[in-house]
Design an enzyme around this catalytic site. Sequence first.
Site, PDB file in Angstrom:
ATOM      1  N   THR A  74       0.900  -1.153   0.000  1.00 58.46           N
ATOM      2  CA  THR A  74       0.000   0.000   0.000  1.00 58.46           C
ATOM      3  C   THR A  74       0.932   1.194   0.000  1.00 58.46           C
ATOM      4  O   THR A  74       2.120   1.048   0.260  1.00 58.46           O
ATOM      5  CB  THR A  74      -0.828  -0.001   1.312  1.00 58.46           C
ATOM      6  OG1 THR A  74      -1.598  -1.198   1.371  1.00 58.46           O
ATOM      7  CG2 THR A  74      -1.748   1.186   1.447  1.00 58.46           C
ATOM      8  N   THR A 101      -4.081   1.683  -2.583  1.00 58.88           N
ATOM      9  CA  THR A 101      -3.557   0.316  -2.673  1.00 58.88           C
ATOM     10  C   THR A 101      -4.339  -0.522  -3.676  1.00 58.88           C
ATOM     11  O   THR A 101      -5.499  -0.211  -3.989  1.00 58.88           O
ATOM     12  CB  THR A 101      -3.666  -0.369  -1.295  1.00 58.88           C
ATOM     13  OG1 THR A 101      -2.994  -1.625  -1.314  1.00 58.88           O
ATOM     14  CG2 THR A 101      -5.113  -0.630  -0.893  1.00 58.88           C
ATOM     15  N   ARG A 122     -13.405  -8.092  -1.410  1.00 55.15           N
ATOM     16  CA  ARG A 122     -12.745  -7.795  -0.123  1.00 55.15           C
ATOM     17  C   ARG A 122     -12.273  -6.334  -0.103  1.00 55.15           C
ATOM     18  O   ARG A 122     -11.642  -5.856  -1.032  1.00 55.15           O
ATOM     19  CB  ARG A 122     -11.561  -8.736   0.066  1.00 55.15           C
ATOM     20  CG  ARG A 122     -10.756  -8.516   1.358  1.00 55.15           C
ATOM     21  CD  ARG A 122      -9.521  -7.685   1.130  1.00 55.15           C
ATOM     22  NE  ARG A 122      -8.614  -7.683   2.275  1.00 55.15           N
ATOM     23  CZ  ARG A 122      -7.553  -6.888   2.373  1.00 55.15           C
ATOM     24  NH1 ARG A 122      -7.271  -6.035   1.409  1.00 55.15           N
ATOM     25  NH2 ARG A 122      -6.774  -6.927   3.439  1.00 55.15           N
ATOM     26  N   VAL A 123     -12.568  -5.654   0.969  1.00 55.84           N
ATOM     27  CA  VAL A 123     -12.087  -4.283   1.159  1.00 55.84           C
ATOM     28  C   VAL A 123     -11.114  -4.300   2.330  1.00 55.84           C
ATOM     29  O   VAL A 123     -11.395  -4.883   3.378  1.00 55.84           O
ATOM     30  CB  VAL A 123     -13.258  -3.324   1.457  1.00 55.84           C
ATOM     31  CG1 VAL A 123     -12.741  -1.931   1.785  1.00 55.84           C
ATOM     32  CG2 VAL A 123     -14.210  -3.263   0.273  1.00 55.84           C
ATOM     33  N   GLY A 124      -9.970  -3.673   2.143  1.00 56.92           N
ATOM     34  CA  GLY A 124      -8.970  -3.629   3.203  1.00 56.92           C
ATOM     35  C   GLY A 124      -9.112  -2.389   4.063  1.00 56.92           C
ATOM     36  O   GLY A 124     -10.167  -1.746   4.117  1.00 56.92           O
ATOM     37  N   ASP A 125      -8.035  -2.050   4.730  1.00 55.44           N
ATOM     38  CA  ASP A 125      -8.045  -0.904   5.641  1.00 55.44           C
ATOM     39  C   ASP A 125      -7.886   0.432   4.926  1.00 55.44           C
ATOM     40  O   ASP A 125      -8.261   1.474   5.461  1.00 55.44           O
ATOM     41  CB  ASP A 125      -6.915  -1.041   6.668  1.00 55.44           C
ATOM     42  CG  ASP A 125      -5.546  -1.113   5.993  1.00 55.44           C
ATOM     43  OD1 ASP A 125      -5.405  -1.894   5.024  1.00 55.44           O
ATOM     44  OD2 ASP A 125      -4.627  -0.405   6.427  1.00 55.44           O
ATOM     45  N   GLY A 132      -4.508  -5.479   6.145  1.00 54.77           N
ATOM     46  CA  GLY A 132      -5.626  -4.590   6.400  1.00 54.77           C
ATOM     47  C   GLY A 132      -6.550  -5.048   7.504  1.00 54.77           C
ATOM     48  O   GLY A 132      -7.101  -4.231   8.240  1.00 54.77           O
TER      49      GLY A 132
HETATM   50  N1  GLY Z   1      -3.184  -2.606   3.646  1.00 54.44           N
HETATM   51  C1  GLY Z   1      -3.734  -2.984   2.429  1.00 54.44           C
HETATM   52  C2  GLY Z   1      -4.703  -4.053   2.490  1.00 54.44           C
HETATM   53  O1  GLY Z   1      -4.680  -4.867   3.384  1.00 54.44           O
HETATM   54  O2  GLY Z   1      -5.523  -4.124   1.616  1.00 54.44           O
END
Ligand code: GLY
Length: 359
Positions: A212, A230, A240-243, A266
């Site tokens: 990221t 990212t 899927r959605v990350g942080d 994430g």
């Molecule tokens: N930090 C990026 C993700 O986990 O998608």
Amino acid sequence: MKNSISRRNFFLKTAGAGTGLFIFPSLLGNPFQKAGRGITPLIITSHTNETGKNAMEAGWEILKAGGTAVDAVEKAANTIEVDPEDTSVGYGGLPNEKGVVQLDSSFMDGKTYSAGAVGCLENIKTPSSVARKVMEHTDHVLLVGQGALEFARAWGFKEENLLTEKARKIWLRWKEELSPNDDWGVPEHLQGLTEKEAYWHDFPDIENHYGTTNVLAIDVNGNVAGCTTTSGLSFKLNGRVGDSPIIGAGLYVDNEIGAAGATGRGEDVIKSCASYYMVLKMKEGRTPQQACEDALHMIIDRYRKVNPRFFPSEKFVAINKAGDLGCATMKGKRNPQMSVRIESGFTKYEGTIAFPEAL
Ligand code: GLY
């Protein structure tokens, strides 16, 4: 099962591998912490490769001319997003399990206390710019999937195939190595190598399997802005959605205090609201460096109660209004540095490894 690299272990083993292609010598002392100075613009990114440096110079051009932190951050983030060689951000990012590149990004403007974000955005090279549009032209904070794409289209963003040939080959190889037990098995011609060598054999130049970037800046007026962008966890589940697009997790900005951003896994960062935690720590008087380390300790304290062998991979960055910097990482393989552009030039800030014993 031809070998025993689980999906989980694969991510842990490869997170952040290959970062830090070149190292600038550390500056003597800490030039970022000077008492009694006025507002001094600065811009940082967690990216430490050549593109990270180019991003810093691009953002600095704007800050130097008196431009806003928001404009500088967007310019720098775009520079990283459009790099086709970077497999962790924007165009050229590694795809999800279906071979589709889905991008996440968030933006915050401290001056107006505004935020915007997009999740699972397809076909647009610069999700940070779409996140900025959400921030500035809607009363919403987060748009995802088809809705985010339709919003981007409405603003005239060009739709393009984001899957480069390099990323497609890596994805194909990943599919080829899947087993019914969701493990990776090496092709016949690679058997006998170690697990890691086997995977890297065909793609020795890959920088990150998941990564990221964070960009944080302060402008001449003392306003703070930040962006996290990212392609997310490679081969992630569709949707899927990350942080990165979650305000408070992958990014947080407070114009009175400073800003913080996260890279790494994430799921850990979302559950710990890590960026918000770092900014709160700075509000309590902790330096950005201490705040980054505090957040890593907070995560590991919690997880190790459940699993003493837990081995997270986060890297955190932070800045405060005084221009002090912080960067810390959990693992030695993940480079504890960030790129910085200040008036005196470009440099690398050397952070800390919070848990060197976990190497
Ligand atoms: N930090 C990026 C993700 O986990 O998608």
